[in-house]
Write a protein that holds these residues in place. Sequence first.
Motif, PDB file in Angstrom:
ATOM      1  N   PHE A  81      -2.234   2.204   5.897  1.00 22.25           N
ATOM      2  CA  PHE A  81      -0.794   2.455   5.779  1.00 22.25           C
ATOM      3  C   PHE A  81      -0.190   2.814   7.131  1.00 22.25           C
ATOM      4  CE2 PHE A  81      -2.041   3.105   1.355  1.00 22.25           C
ATOM      5  CZ  PHE A  81      -1.062   2.359   0.722  1.00 22.25           C
ATOM      6  N   VAL A  95       4.451  -3.730  -4.593  1.00 26.28           N
ATOM      7  CA  VAL A  95       4.155  -2.600  -5.470  1.00 26.28           C
ATOM      8  C   VAL A  95       4.768  -1.371  -4.817  1.00 26.28           C
ATOM      9  CG1 VAL A  95       2.343  -1.172  -6.488  1.00 26.28           C
ATOM     10  CG2 VAL A  95       2.068  -3.656  -6.382  1.00 26.28           C
ATOM     11  N   ASN A 135       5.682   2.514  -4.914  1.00 30.33           N
ATOM     12  CA  ASN A 135       5.223   3.762  -5.534  1.00 30.33           C
ATOM     13  C   ASN A 135       4.362   3.499  -6.770  1.00 30.33           C
ATOM     14  OD1 ASN A 135       6.286   5.465  -3.628  1.00 30.33           O
ATOM     15  ND2 ASN A 135       8.218   5.766  -4.704  1.00 30.33           N
ATOM     16  N   ARG A 164       5.715   4.258   3.640  1.00 30.67           N
ATOM     17  CA  ARG A 164       4.289   4.037   3.943  1.00 30.67           C
ATOM     18  C   ARG A 164       4.031   2.570   3.615  1.00 30.67           C
ATOM     19  NH1 ARG A 164       0.893   6.972   0.387  1.00 30.67           N
ATOM     20  NH2 ARG A 164      -0.841   6.823   1.849  1.00 30.67           N
ATOM     21  N   GLU A 167       2.824  -1.340  -1.373  1.00 32.97           N
ATOM     22  CA  GLU A 167       1.517  -2.011  -1.320  1.00 32.97           C
ATOM     23  C   GLU A 167       1.671  -3.443  -1.796  1.00 32.97           C
ATOM     24  OE1 GLU A 167      -1.852   0.588  -2.850  1.00 32.97           O
ATOM     25  OE2 GLU A 167      -0.132   1.665  -3.651  1.00 32.97           O
ATOM     26  N   THR A 189       5.900   4.445  -1.005  1.00 33.08           N
ATOM     27  CA  THR A 189       4.675   3.741  -0.628  1.00 33.08           C
ATOM     28  C   THR A 189       4.782   2.293  -1.089  1.00 33.08           C
ATOM     29  OG1 THR A 189       3.461   5.789  -0.901  1.00 33.08           O
ATOM     30  CG2 THR A 189       2.159   3.758  -0.837  1.00 33.08           C
TER      31      THR A 189
END
Lengths: 229, 257
Positions: B19, B69, B71, B6, B100, B98
């Motif tokens: 996402f 970043v 998870n 994601r 970010e 994930t």
Amino acid sequence: MNPVFQYLRSSIGRKQLMGLSGLLLYGFLLVHLFGNLGLLSGPEYFNGYGHLMLHTLKKVVIPIEVLLLGAFLLHLLLGFKVTAENRAARPDRYAVRASKSPRTGFGAYMAVSGVWLLVFILVHVPHFRFGAYRATPLVTYNGVEMRDLYAEAVRSFANGWFTLFYVGSFLLLLVHLAHGVRSSLQSLGINHPRWNPALDFVSYVYAVVICGGFSGFAIWLWSQGGVAA
Amino acid sequence: MNFKLRLWRQANGNAKGNFQEVEAQGVSPDMSFLEMLDEVNNDFLREGKDAVAFESDCREGICGTCSLVINGLPHGPDRGTTACQLYMRKFKDGQTITVEPWRAKAFPVIKDLAVDRAAFDEIISVGGFISVKTGSAPDANGLPVPKRDADSAMDAAACIGCGACVAACPNASAMLFVAAKVSHLGHLPQGQPERQRRVVRMVSKMDELGFGNCSNRNECEAACPKEISVEHIARMNRDYGVSALLGTDRDRSEAGA
């Protein structure tokens, strides 16, 4: 800019004031707990102690109370301001939240526990310090009339909900202190690998003694079932 | 190995991000996290799509450019590791990952996973240096430095300025970064003349740039790829208190040196 003003406006200066005011309030809690020990010596001793503090020694006690009130208000206002700034510093939150720090746990609840403690103080201080909400009964020992705080305490804690509110508040106080004591010391620059385990131990024991002590008195009074021992 | 990614996609700092879900297939366990993203980008480019923007430079854990970043953890789940030195074998096959960007008001998103960390340069520019004559190296033992101070200065100097401390901090505070710079120079004799001025100016600049306040949760220390200790923050707190209250007007002025 004036150095004191600049210091008070800075993030570090405010954290140090937060820590100092917090430590002053923690210190008061220990004095308060010692006062509560008087409950064990019965009504005459306990009421006499209350009368001594609030009446006989008021020229000393009131300035101390004003100082504590000042520390409390400062701690509260800084708490709100710092929390608001911290939220503003991260406008977009992470979708996934995780942590690698062992110390973060209690620290996450400072604002929540702090607001709860504000509610607690707004209930507790007017009640026992000023006899607001309902008149404290009076009692006379050796011709001196004084407030029967012992009877008021016994009467109040006979109510299970009242006791639950107090004990619940002490648990949140434990959460607040568990992070707050060590955090205050760190903000004041007290951190040394040789002493950190001892500082951790002392600050946790202190928090447990304070919160356990107050909770113990609340539960003990409740267990008396409204009958003065 | 296969993963479901994601990835945070955001066209620019003003756009709204979201996402994008991507399958990463046939990933070697020995790829670094960034090499895995390179492969995903190759697929994007082959399909004529917009590649995901992320930053990297040395890819050996010393430049401080990578900033993901993963998870919820800056630089991912390993301790003392940058994202470029994080290998896919650390993840479970089939896991959802994930990704970010660093999220902080002071680090605006440039595009996707790349953020603008110029705020750190601004902090450095007001005091993260020593005003000494440059030139040839000084004599080896001309200026004795106690071993303990040298070690502590070296620990602080390990900071690569990646910003994981800000990313990990619940308040997006830059205290560990600033403390590392203040401590690194403040431990050494060459850093003494500007010691008070440095800490006051760097902290003032940090506050001005919109970083949050330190609440001693120690997330920064746990996330730091160079494992810099919050002891340096305590040291800066001491230095700041003394310097702000007792320093001269020149030391406290907000102008550059």
